[in-house]
Motif scaffolding. Structure first.
Motif, PDB file in Angstrom:
ATOM      1  N   ASP A   1       1.753  29.567   0.064  1.00  0.00           N
ATOM      2  CA  ASP A   1       0.799  31.276  -0.584  1.00  0.00           C
ATOM      3  C   ASP A   1       0.320  31.746   0.754  1.00  0.00           C
ATOM      4  OD1 ASP A   1       0.079  33.369  -2.557  1.00  0.00           O
ATOM      5  OD2 ASP A   1      -0.986  31.214  -3.296  1.00  0.00           O
TER       6      ASP A   1
ATOM      7  N   HIS B   1      -6.759  27.932  -4.833  1.00  0.00           N
ATOM      8  CA  HIS B   1      -5.630  26.441  -5.949  1.00  0.00           C
ATOM      9  C   HIS B   1      -5.606  25.659  -4.614  1.00  0.00           C
ATOM     10  CE1 HIS B   1      -2.106  29.108  -4.607  1.00  0.00           C
ATOM     11  NE2 HIS B   1      -3.026  30.015  -4.970  1.00  0.00           N
TER      12      HIS B   1
ATOM     13  N   ALA C   1      -5.253  26.975  -1.512  1.00  0.00           N
ATOM     14  CA  ALA C   1      -4.958  28.367  -1.347  1.00  0.00           C
ATOM     15  C   ALA C   1      -5.817  28.993  -1.168  1.00  0.00           C
ATOM     16  CB  ALA C   1      -4.029  28.644  -1.762  1.00  0.00           C
TER      17      ALA C   1
ATOM     18  N   GLU D   1      -8.550  31.943  -1.408  1.00  0.00           N
ATOM     19  CA  GLU D   1      -8.202  33.860  -1.506  1.00  0.00           C
ATOM     20  C   GLU D   1      -9.441  34.634  -1.712  1.00  0.00           C
ATOM     21  OE1 GLU D   1      -5.423  34.266  -4.343  1.00  0.00           O
ATOM     22  OE2 GLU D   1      -4.906  32.001  -4.834  1.00  0.00           O
TER      23      GLU D   1
ATOM     24  N   GLU E   1      -5.363  35.889   1.919  1.00  0.00           N
ATOM     25  CA  GLU E   1      -5.610  34.581   0.934  1.00  0.00           C
ATOM     26  C   GLU E   1      -4.577  33.648   2.569  1.00  0.00           C
ATOM     27  OE1 GLU E   1      -2.367  34.202  -1.700  1.00  0.00           O
ATOM     28  OE2 GLU E   1      -2.994  32.278  -2.359  1.00  0.00           O
TER      29      GLU E   1
HETATM   30 MG    MG Z   1      -2.332  31.797  -4.123  1.00  0.00          MG
END
Ligand code: MG
Ligand code: MG
Length: 249
Positions: free
Chosen positions: A106, A170, A201, A203, A234
């Motif tokens: 991600d 997250h 992650a 971001e 991110e």
């Molecule tokens: Mg994310």
């Protein structure tokens, strides 16, 4: 529940994240006035499938596309569409996820369409700086989530920018969204410690004005309440025995 990952699992996650990174680079290459966000979504989807991966976002809670494309005052979760065509001077954020061999990656980038204002360029630059200052501050086993959030928040606010509260980073792994939540704001000394084996992650979502946001009627798009521009940056990182590794760079 936070799931810690082994080095082998982190290597799989790196592969997923490199597909995400390459997809984002492809999108950035194709960013120009006149391109529809539908076309960019198609490019991303075809590239991800060509790498034997799947777009994490496609059909996630009913999301209709493979990437989120958010323009100007749209903070995140913008839906690509044939009607949404990029225009010179806009800033556009691409958020992309891919699943490879059962593991998610991600990442997100914000770029200008053609020539953009110095104010927008600074917003983009500071948002990236927030991420890197945050990552550089992490000491495995020592740094707490509140410390990390505080570093990101302080940098953004030193420019008079807003830090979105209702959306956070997250944990990530076999699920795109795992524990813990990783806020871009916080109080030093608070929250759990970041320890070896965690993959998260980070971001930052940074706004030129108010940090308040509105959810649109499409059920997805999030805009700044004052409709001033927002930027999003991110990467997925892993906390390993050899330090912090940014998997999506
Ligand atoms: Mg994310
Ligand atoms: Mg993302």
């Amino acid at each position: 529940m936070i799931t810690l990952k082994t080095d082998t699992q982190i290597a799989y996650m790196k592969k997923a994240n490199q597909i995400v990174r390459d997809t984002l680079n492809l999108l950035i290459e194709h960013t120009k006035a006149g391109v529809s966000t539908y076309e960019l979504d198609r490019l991303a989807r075809e590239y991800i499938f060509s790498q034997n991966a799947k777009p994490s976002f496609l059909h996630y809670n009913g999301f209709p596309a493979s990437i989120c494309v958010s323009v100007d005052c749209e903070v995140v979760h913008g839906i690509p569409s044939k009607k949404k065509v990029l225009e010179e001077g806009q800033i556009v954020s691409y958020d992309c996820g891919a699943i490879f061999n059962g593991w998610h990656g991600d990442a997100a980038r914000t770029v200008g369409v053609g020539l953009i204002s110095p104010e927008c360029q600074q917003l983009i630059d500071v948002t990236e700086q927030c991420f890197f200052k945050g990552v550089e501050s992490i000491v495995a086993g020592v740094t707490r989530l509140g410390d990390l959030g505080h570093v990101i928040q302080s940098h953004a606010e030193s420019f008079g920018y807003g830090v979105v509260r209702e959306l956070v980073g997250h944990g990530i792994g076999r699920q795109m969204h795992e524990d813990p939540e990783v806020p871009n704001y916080g109080i030093s000394g608070h929250g759990i410690r970041l320890t070896e084996g965690m993959t998260i992650a980070i971001e930052p979502m940074i706004t030129m004005g108010t940090e308040r946001v509105d959810w649109m009627e499409d059920g997805w798009t999030v805009k700044t309440r004052d409709r001033k521009p927002a930027s999003h940056y991110e990467n997925t990182i892993a906390i390993t025995s050899h330090g912090i590794e940014i998997l999506s760079l």
